[in-house]
Structures are given as structure tokens and as C-alpha cells.
Write a protein that holds these residues in place. Structure first.
Motif: not given
Length: 163
Positions: A149, A152-154, A156-158, A160-161
Motif C-alpha cells: 500500500f 491508506r486509500e489503497d 481501504d480499497k483492498f 472493500e474487496n
């Protein structure tokens, strides 16, 4: 993803991510800070620390949160998934500063200030620690799932999946 290590610079968001990952996966979560530190701000011996980590390895599933450079390769050998937080130094310093004065169950005392030595470690992390981590990741890249990562957005996206 049954044996996960979450590594990276202090203040990068490892612990917050590990907690969210634990809620999604239901894997047991172990905080290396909680293993290493005693309530009186001392710590256990390196041998005892290593033994406690080996006890975690003996279980079938886990998330281990924490960097502890000396033991990264030991943990790399045992995990199936590596999560590395490679965030900007300023973000990590801000993260470490923002947690001052907050109760944390991964640390057995309340931090009241950003320790200058700890701040120095954060400032030097990209130059001193990160190259060694990337070298180890290169060594194990064919055996492990490695997720890096840069924000931190990376992270969060991880999350979510993850089902």
C-alpha cells in the motif's frame, strides 16, 4: 490468506488496517507491541519475544501486526500473505502524533508525547529499514502473496474487496 503479516513504518496505519482485516476475516490478531512491551515501559527479552512469536506460528491462522525488523524474515517464512505499508514519512509522523493521548490495547501504557528517538526511527525508516524489507520481499516473492500500500486509500480499497 490464513497467515498474514502487516508490516511498515510506525504510524502508517498498520494496526488500524489489521483490526479491520481481522473483522472481515475473523483470523486471530496478534500485536507485536503487546507481546514485546511490559506495562512498566520495559520489554521482554529477545529470546522470550522469539518464543512467543513461534507459539503464534504453531496455530493454523493468524494476523501479526508490527514491524520489528529483526524478526521480519522469521515471520515471512511462516506467513502466506504480506501486507506492507510504504507510505510517505510525513503521513507516518502524523499518524504517530495523532495517537498520542489515546488508549491503545496494542500498547500497555498511554503515550503522552512523541518520543524523539521514535520520531527519528520514523524519519529514517525509508532509508534504513525499507530497503531491507524490499530485499526480503524480493527473496520470497514467488512463495507469498505480497500486497504493498502506498496510501491508506489503497488499504481501504483492498479491504472493500474482501468477502
Amino acid at each position: 490468506m490464513k497467515k498474514v503479516i502487516v508490516i511498515g513504518c510506525p504510524g502508517s496505519g498498520k494496526t488500524t488496517f489489521a483490526e479491520k482485516l481481522q473483522k472481515k476475516t475473523k483470523l486471530p490478531l496478534y500485536y507485536l507491541d503487546a507481546v514485546w512491551h511490559k506495562p512498566d515501559k520495559t520489554h521482554i527479552s529477545r529470546d522470550e519475544f522469539d518464543e512467543r512469536i513461534k507459539e503464534i506460528f504453531a496455530t493454523t491462522e493468524w494476523i501479526i501486526d508490527g514491524n520489528y525488523n529483526r524478526t521480519i524474515e522469521m515471520r515471512l517464512k511462516e506467513c502466506d500473505t504480506v501486507i506492507l505499508f510504504d507510505l510517505p514519512t510525513e503521513v507516518c509522523l502524523q499518524g504517530a502524533t495523532e495517537r498520542i493521548g489515546k488508549d491503545r490495547y496494542d500498547l500497555p501504557w498511554l503515550e503522552t508525547e512523541l518520543d524523539p528517538e521514535f520520531a527519528g526511527f520514523i524519519k529514517e525508516f525509508k532509508e534504513k529499514s525499507l530497503p531491507k524489507i524490499y530485499e526480503l520481499l524480493e527473496k520470497y516473492k514467488n512463495e507469498k502473496q505480497i500486497v504493498i500500500f502506498k496510501s491508506r486509500e489503497d488499504a481501504d480499497k483492498f479491504l472493500e474487496n474482501i468477502k
